[in-house]
Design a protein around this motif. Structure first.
Motif, PDB file in Angstrom:
ATOM      1  N   LEU A  10       0.833  -1.206   0.000  1.00 57.65           N
ATOM      2  CA  LEU A  10       0.000   0.000   0.000  1.00 57.65           C
ATOM      3  C   LEU A  10       0.872   1.263   0.000  1.00 57.65           C
ATOM      4  N   ALA A  11       1.960   1.237   0.779  1.00 49.02           N
ATOM      5  CA  ALA A  11       2.883   2.369   0.779  1.00 49.02           C
ATOM      6  C   ALA A  11       3.541   2.512  -0.589  1.00 49.02           C
ATOM      7  N   PHE A  12       3.851   1.382  -1.206  1.00 49.94           N
ATOM      8  CA  PHE A  12       4.406   1.362  -2.565  1.00 49.94           C
ATOM      9  C   PHE A  12       3.437   2.054  -3.520  1.00 49.94           C
ATOM     10  N   MET A  13       2.151   1.691  -3.430  1.00 53.70           N
ATOM     11  CA  MET A  13       1.133   2.270  -4.306  1.00 53.70           C
ATOM     12  C   MET A  13       0.957   3.765  -4.049  1.00 53.70           C
ATOM     13  N   LEU A  23      -2.084   3.850 -11.554  1.00 52.91           N
ATOM     14  CA  LEU A  23      -2.131   2.677 -10.683  1.00 52.91           C
ATOM     15  C   LEU A  23      -2.885   1.509 -11.316  1.00 52.91           C
ATOM     16  N   GLU A  24      -3.974   1.813 -12.002  1.00 51.39           N
ATOM     17  CA  GLU A  24      -4.729   0.724 -12.625  1.00 51.39           C
ATOM     18  C   GLU A  24      -3.883  -0.004 -13.664  1.00 51.39           C
ATOM     19  N   LYS A  25      -3.146   0.750 -14.462  1.00 48.65           N
ATOM     20  CA  LYS A  25      -2.283   0.139 -15.475  1.00 48.65           C
ATOM     21  C   LYS A  25      -1.145  -0.618 -14.813  1.00 48.65           C
ATOM     22  N   LEU A  26      -0.554  -0.021 -13.775  1.00 56.85           N
ATOM     23  CA  LEU A  26       0.540  -0.671 -13.052  1.00 56.85           C
ATOM     24  C   LEU A  26       0.098  -2.027 -12.507  1.00 56.85           C
ATOM     25  N   CYS A  27      -1.071  -2.061 -11.882  1.00 59.01           N
ATOM     26  CA  CYS A  27      -1.573  -3.313 -11.312  1.00 59.01           C
ATOM     27  C   CYS A  27      -1.997  -4.302 -12.392  1.00 59.01           C
ATOM     28  N   GLN A  35      -8.465  -3.172  -6.829  1.00 59.45           N
ATOM     29  CA  GLN A  35      -9.646  -2.965  -5.992  1.00 59.45           C
ATOM     30  C   GLN A  35      -9.590  -3.827  -4.735  1.00 59.45           C
ATOM     31  N   ALA A  36      -9.182  -5.083  -4.891  1.00 55.90           N
ATOM     32  CA  ALA A  36      -9.076  -5.968  -3.729  1.00 55.90           C
ATOM     33  C   ALA A  36      -8.010  -5.470  -2.763  1.00 55.90           C
ATOM     34  N   LEU A  37      -6.931  -4.934  -3.300  1.00 54.72           N
ATOM     35  CA  LEU A  37      -5.844  -4.422  -2.462  1.00 54.72           C
ATOM     36  C   LEU A  37      -6.292  -3.214  -1.658  1.00 54.72           C
ATOM     37  N   THR A  38      -6.923  -2.260  -2.312  1.00 58.67           N
ATOM     38  CA  THR A  38      -7.307  -1.018  -1.639  1.00 58.67           C
ATOM     39  C   THR A  38      -8.543  -1.169  -0.771  1.00 58.67           C
ATOM     40  N   ASN A  39      -9.368  -2.178  -1.059  1.00 58.27           N
ATOM     41  CA  ASN A  39     -10.592  -2.369  -0.266  1.00 58.27           C
ATOM     42  C   ASN A  39     -10.387  -3.302   0.922  1.00 58.27           C
ATOM     43  N   GLY A  40      -9.155  -3.740   1.120  1.00 58.81           N
ATOM     44  CA  GLY A  40      -8.881  -4.597   2.272  1.00 58.81           C
ATOM     45  C   GLY A  40      -9.281  -6.038   2.063  1.00 58.81           C
ATOM     46  N   GLY A  41      -9.399  -6.451   0.805  1.00 59.66           N
ATOM     47  CA  GLY A  41      -9.778  -7.827   0.525  1.00 59.66           C
ATOM     48  C   GLY A  41      -8.642  -8.803   0.797  1.00 59.66           C
ATOM     49  N   ASP A  42      -8.981 -10.080   0.765  1.00 60.50           N
ATOM     50  CA  ASP A  42      -7.988 -11.134   0.984  1.00 60.50           C
ATOM     51  C   ASP A  42      -7.210 -11.334  -0.304  1.00 60.50           C
TER      52      ASP A  42
END
Length: 337
Positions: A10-13, A23-27, A35-42
């Motif tokens: 998250l700090a990297f992002m 960010l969308e292109k990077l991911c 979306q899963a990363l930023t929304n706290g998903g597993d």
């Protein structure tokens, strides 16, 4: 991923966004669900994804030293472990030992040990060859990240700019000048040794940031106030946030700030001018805001605040504060006793 590894990504992002990377292109290029990363998903990020994340960040930013600059811009707070270090350490040596012990929580690409002799203490990184083979690009970037991060955080523990005694690592001739600037030491080339050494005199120094909770709350308060003055994606906002996070090291030069964002000093000046502000105005505003909040808290002596804001002489801080407010720091603080 464990909590610290996710915190790191998250700090990297956050840093990638600060550098204006899509960010969308990077991911998407790295096979990561943003979306899963930023929304706290597993979310699990495998070795190839982690390697591709670094590779694509370097490519999109046109910065082969992205890891070095990431380490320069972050504090331990960004990794979610600063509380553990501050709460359980009273000296730099104790803090260093805790950092070493917590390293596996952040990365499994290498381990870290600390070695002491009569003149220096050395942090040495030990590669996990299997994981290194699976993520070679990420390994190189994480090495640079950890080396500069060590320098940056030792600065924070004693509120002073520390110069390493010796650094060994692999690097190209083209990277040497920037490595020397960020690491404050001419590195020695080595293909298989990753180490950074500091003067032994720092080992037993007391940690000066033990009142971390108060300092962090003040920085958050000031940061929120400063953020309201500029657009979220403005260069003014980016510069303010960097200055706030690193205020305890003094105000960095325009050249250092520009290098962190991989732009020229002239380009940064022009971008700020377009937003009708100068770098010096932003630097003074950050120092003033922090000085006011530290004085109002009543938890620090004026001399301590002077050092925390990077002034070598109390008289220099007093002159600057009187220029900002019309009164001396001591006179202002009396209003809150």
């Amino acid at each position: 991923m464990n909590d610290q590894q996710k915190q790191f990504v998250l700090a990297f992002m956050a840093y990638a966004a600060q550098r204006d990377l899509p960010l969308e292109k990077l991911c998407r290029l790295s096979g990561i669900d943003l979306q899963a990363l930023t929304n706290g998903g597993d979310l699990e990020i495998g070795p190839k994804q982690f390697n591709d994340l670094w590779l694509n960040a370097c490519h999109l930013s046109n910065d082969a030293l992205f890891g070095l600059h990431l380490g320069e811009s972050l504090q331990l707070a960004a990794l979610g472990i600063v509380g553990e270090i501050i709460k359980s350490s009273t000296t730099v040596g104790q803090g260093v030992k805790h950092v070493v012990a917590l390293t596996p929580l952040i990365t499994n690409l290498f381990g870290m040990t600390v070695e002491l002799d009569t003149q220096t203490f050395t942090l040495r990184l030990h590669p996990d060859e299997n994981r290194r083979a699976a993520s070679p690009f990420a390994f190189e970037q994480m090495i640079s990240f950890f080396l500069v991060f060590a320098v940056h955080e030792l600065d924070g523990l004693i509120l002073a700019r520390i110069r390493p005694e010796h650094i060994t690592m692999p690097f190209t001739d083209a990277a040497a000048p920037e490595l020397e600037r960020v690491l404050r030491c001419v590195p020695t080339h080595s293909e298989d040794d990753y180490a950074i050494s500091f003067d032994r005199k720092y080992w037993d120094m007391p940690i000066l940031t033990a009142n971390y909770a108060l300092q962090e709350s003040l920085l958050q308060k000031v940061g929120t106030a400063a953020s309201g003055k500029a657009g979220k994606d403005s260069w003014q906002e980016k510069v303010q946030q960097y200055l706030l996070k690193n205020a305890y090291l003094g105000i960095v030069s325009l050249e250092e700030m520009a290098a962190n964002f991989n732009v020229s000093p002239r380009s940064l000046q022009r971008k700020l001018k377009d937003e009708q502000v100068t770098y010096q105005e932003l630097a003074d505003d950050v120092r003033k805001s922090l000085a006011l909040h530290y004085l109002e808290s009543g938890e620090y002596y004026v001399k301590e605040i002077s050092y925390m804001l990077g002034y070598n002489e109390l008289s220099a801080f007093s002159r600057a504060f009187k220029r900002w407010t019309g009164v001396t720091p001591a006179g202002y603080q009396k209003n809150f006793e």
